[in-house]
Design a protein around this motif. Structure first.
Motif, PDB file in Angstrom:
ATOM      1  N   LEU A  55      -3.465   4.250 -18.279  1.00 46.38           N
ATOM      2  CA  LEU A  55      -3.798   5.360 -17.386  1.00 46.38           C
ATOM      3  C   LEU A  55      -3.094   6.626 -17.848  1.00 46.38           C
ATOM      4  N   GLU A  56      -3.880   7.648 -18.180  1.00 46.32           N
ATOM      5  CA  GLU A  56      -3.326   8.930 -18.601  1.00 46.32           C
ATOM      6  C   GLU A  56      -3.706  10.001 -17.584  1.00 46.32           C
ATOM      7  N   ALA A  57      -2.698  10.490 -16.879  1.00 38.40           N
ATOM      8  CA  ALA A  57      -2.870  11.568 -15.906  1.00 38.40           C
ATOM      9  C   ALA A  57      -1.487  12.048 -15.494  1.00 38.40           C
ATOM     10  N   CYS A  58      -1.414  13.227 -14.967  1.00 34.20           N
ATOM     11  CA  CYS A  58      -0.145  13.668 -14.396  1.00 34.20           C
ATOM     12  C   CYS A  58       0.252  12.750 -13.246  1.00 34.20           C
ATOM     13  N   PHE A  59       1.537  12.466 -13.143  1.00 34.05           N
ATOM     14  CA  PHE A  59       2.085  11.641 -12.059  1.00 34.05           C
ATOM     15  C   PHE A  59       1.444  10.247 -12.032  1.00 34.05           C
ATOM     16  N   SER A  60       0.962   9.800 -13.189  1.00 34.07           N
ATOM     17  CA  SER A  60       0.190   8.556 -13.253  1.00 34.07           C
ATOM     18  C   SER A  60       0.999   7.339 -12.823  1.00 34.07           C
ATOM     19  N   GLY A  61       2.318   7.374 -13.005  1.00 30.70           N
ATOM     20  CA  GLY A  61       3.125   6.237 -12.585  1.00 30.70           C
ATOM     21  C   GLY A  61       3.048   5.965 -11.096  1.00 30.70           C
ATOM     22  N   SER A  62       2.716   7.000 -10.315  1.00 31.13           N
ATOM     23  CA  SER A  62       2.641   6.826  -8.857  1.00 31.13           C
ATOM     24  C   SER A  62       1.497   5.916  -8.439  1.00 31.13           C
ATOM     25  N   MET A  63       0.521   5.720  -9.312  1.00 32.05           N
ATOM     26  CA  MET A  63      -0.623   4.870  -8.968  1.00 32.05           C
ATOM     27  C   MET A  63      -0.238   3.394  -8.897  1.00 32.05           C
ATOM     28  N   PHE A  64       0.811   3.006  -9.627  1.00 36.75           N
ATOM     29  CA  PHE A  64       1.186   1.593  -9.682  1.00 36.75           C
ATOM     30  C   PHE A  64       2.590   1.316  -9.142  1.00 36.75           C
ATOM     31  N   LEU A  65       3.429   2.333  -9.052  1.00 31.28           N
ATOM     32  CA  LEU A  65       4.809   2.147  -8.619  1.00 31.28           C
ATOM     33  C   LEU A  65       4.872   1.532  -7.227  1.00 31.28           C
ATOM     34  N   ASN A  66       5.569   0.379  -7.112  1.00 30.74           N
ATOM     35  CA  ASN A  66       5.729  -0.335  -5.839  1.00 30.74           C
ATOM     36  C   ASN A  66       4.397  -0.777  -5.232  1.00 30.74           C
ATOM     37  N   LYS A  67       3.370  -0.875  -6.074  1.00 30.68           N
ATOM     38  CA  LYS A  67       2.054  -1.307  -5.587  1.00 30.68           C
ATOM     39  C   LYS A  67       1.505  -2.482  -6.393  1.00 30.68           C
ATOM     40  N   LEU A  68       1.637  -2.406  -7.721  1.00 34.05           N
ATOM     41  CA  LEU A  68       1.010  -3.425  -8.564  1.00 34.05           C
ATOM     42  C   LEU A  68       1.860  -4.689  -8.599  1.00 34.05           C
ATOM     43  N   PRO A  69       1.326  -5.812  -8.133  1.00 36.20           N
ATOM     44  CA  PRO A  69       2.094  -7.064  -8.162  1.00 36.20           C
ATOM     45  C   PRO A  69       2.325  -7.544  -9.592  1.00 36.20           C
ATOM     46  N   THR A  70       3.280  -8.412  -9.757  1.00 40.70           N
ATOM     47  CA  THR A  70       3.572  -8.987 -11.067  1.00 40.70           C
ATOM     48  C   THR A  70       2.854 -10.317 -11.287  1.00 40.70           C
ATOM     49  N   ASN A  71       2.120 -10.790 -10.272  1.00 41.47           N
ATOM     50  CA  ASN A  71       1.546 -12.135 -10.339  1.00 41.47           C
ATOM     51  C   ASN A  71       0.018 -12.161 -10.313  1.00 41.47           C
ATOM     52  N   ILE A  72      -0.631 -11.052 -10.698  1.00 41.43           N
ATOM     53  CA  ILE A  72      -2.102 -11.055 -10.736  1.00 41.43           C
ATOM     54  C   ILE A  72      -2.613 -10.845 -12.167  1.00 41.43           C
ATOM     55  N   ASN A  73      -1.740 -11.066 -13.163  1.00 36.75           N
ATOM     56  CA  ASN A  73      -2.132 -11.026 -14.574  1.00 36.75           C
ATOM     57  C   ASN A  73      -2.670  -9.655 -15.005  1.00 36.75           C
ATOM     58  N   VAL A  74      -2.044  -8.605 -14.475  1.00 38.88           N
ATOM     59  CA  VAL A  74      -2.396  -7.237 -14.870  1.00 38.88           C
ATOM     60  C   VAL A  74      -1.165  -6.563 -15.456  1.00 38.88           C
ATOM     61  N   TYR A  75      -1.355  -5.949 -16.617  1.00 35.87           N
ATOM     62  CA  TYR A  75      -0.312  -5.159 -17.273  1.00 35.87           C
ATOM     63  C   TYR A  75      -0.804  -3.727 -17.354  1.00 35.87           C
ATOM     64  N   ALA A  76      -0.034  -2.784 -16.817  1.00 32.04           N
ATOM     65  CA  ALA A  76      -0.446  -1.383 -16.784  1.00 32.04           C
ATOM     66  C   ALA A  76       0.579  -0.511 -17.497  1.00 32.04           C
ATOM     67  N   VAL A  77       0.075   0.450 -18.270  1.00 33.88           N
ATOM     68  CA  VAL A  77       0.919   1.455 -18.917  1.00 33.88           C
ATOM     69  C   VAL A  77       0.412   2.824 -18.499  1.00 33.88           C
ATOM     70  N   THR A  78       1.321   3.684 -18.059  1.00 35.48           N
ATOM     71  CA  THR A  78       0.946   5.025 -17.637  1.00 35.48           C
ATOM     72  C   THR A  78       1.567   6.063 -18.559  1.00 35.48           C
ATOM     73  N   ALA A  79       0.914   7.210 -18.669  1.00 35.85           N
ATOM     74  CA  ALA A  79       1.367   8.263 -19.572  1.00 35.85           C
ATOM     75  C   ALA A  79       2.661   8.915 -19.108  1.00 35.85           C
ATOM     76  N   ALA A  80       2.918   8.886 -17.802  1.00 37.06           N
ATOM     77  CA  ALA A  80       4.096   9.544 -17.238  1.00 37.06           C
ATOM     78  C   ALA A  80       4.595   8.717 -16.062  1.00 37.06           C
ATOM     79  N   ASN A  81       5.758   9.080 -15.548  1.00 42.11           N
ATOM     80  CA  ASN A  81       6.232   8.389 -14.360  1.00 42.11           C
ATOM     81  C   ASN A  81       5.620   9.027 -13.122  1.00 42.11           C
TER      82      ASN A  81
END
Length: 324
Positions: A194-220
């Motif tokens: 995910l590349e966008a400003c403030f992109s880390g906010s889309m997954f921070l404290n939201k994306l679980p670690t147990n649904i087999n998804v790995y996310a990388v964001t351009a910024a925090n």
């Protein structure tokens, strides 16, 4: 309107902006435990020539050329883009789009799966869910199963907990879609860039670690994103820094040996930038979220496979420096 800030660094002008083909197991050169098929979604969530509209779509076009060249066919690649820059009146090379100075055309052959008004949040989430209302219109969706790998690259503008497509998609809405896909066994593993400003906010404290998804964001969650390579002739920036670096890293590495962890360290090193400007220090730090064990896998399991290339020495040096 978005607040655009310009800064001159080493004679390069940079802008800050608010920021699908089955491959059988015997064709995979990576981990033999992968016995599914590959699906790819590439989404450019902005339009127009200016305001990062060019670079956002060029990022996706370059990503398409790279993914397609690795053997993933068009029927398993879904491209979402407004398609309004190749023949834009501002384009000095009609029908051609470049992603770096003196670069080659990255627009040729790009599918027009969803263009114009079809570029919206409903489309992106519907494609991921396999929405039957889209298939009834003859549109492509992810038709994946429990053994498959999905790669999603989304790039556009963003604000806190929101990405624009062009309307809002909230972080909880996106993560809920991913959870539903996991519950419905629509993938074995999913990687989301995910590349966008403030992109880390889309997954921070939201994306679980147990649904087999790995996310990388351009910024925090509190930082803007960067564009790079200003083009004097076109009067725009050609690329997003995050997109440019993950694609450069992939194209100059043996992707059957390059892990997502290696790529993350490379991207982090190349995009982390501290710049003193009139209103203080501006920084960009890529982040990773979710199931970090997926980062150990070779990127070829999601990008497709190709003949090995000599590993970029810079990549090896960066990974070693990061680890130390």
């Amino acid at each position: 309107m978005f607040n655009i800030k310009l800064v001159l660094i080493n004679s390069i002008l940079i802008v800050y902006y608010l920021s699908i083909d089955a491959k059988p197991i015997d064709e995979q050169l990576g981990d033999s435990s992968f016995n599914g098929t590959n699906w790819v979604v590439l989404c450019a969530g902005s339009s127009g020539w200016f305001g990062a509209g060019y670079s956002i779509q060029a990022n996706v076009y370059h990503a398409y050329q790279f993914i397609r060249s690795n053997g993933i066919p068009d029927d398993h690649i879904i491209v979402i883009h407004t398609d309004d820059i190749a023949y834009n009146s501002y384009n000095p090379t009609p029908g051609q789009i470049i992603h770096s100075p003196n670069g080659t055309d990255v627009y040729h052959g790009v599918p027009k799966d969803y263009t114009g008004d079809d570029v919206n949040g409903y489309t992106l989430l519907g494609v991921l869910r396999g929405d039957p209302s889209l298939t009834r219109r003859g549109k492509k969706v992810i038709n994946s199963g429990p053994n498959d790998h999905i790669f999603v690259f989304y790039v556009s503008h963003g604000v806190g907990d929101i990405i624009l497509l062009p309307e809002y998609i909230y972080g909880e809405e996106l993560v809920t879609t991913l959870k539903d896909m996991h519950q419905n066994k629509r993938y074995a593993k999913l990687v989301f860039y995910l590349e966008a400003c403030f992109s880390g906010s889309m997954f921070l404290n939201k994306l679980p670690t147990n649904i087999n998804v790995y996310a990388v964001t351009a910024a925090n969650s509190v930082e803007e994103g960067l564009e790079c390579y200003y083009d004097e002739q076109r009067k725009i920036w050609l690329a997003g820094c995050f997109a440019y670096h993950w694609l450069h890293n992939s194209e100059h590495s043996d992707i059957t040996k390059l892990s997502f962890d290696d790529q993350y360290k490379y991207i982090y090193h190349q995009t982390i930038t501290q710049i003193n400007i009139t209103d203080g220090k501006v920084e960009q730090h890529p982040q990773q979220f979710g199931d970090l064990s997926i980062a150990k896998l070779p990127v070829s399991q999601f990008f497709g496979s190709k003949k090995s290339m000599a590993t970029d020495n810079l990549n090896e040096q960066i990974v070693n420096d990061y680890n130390n």
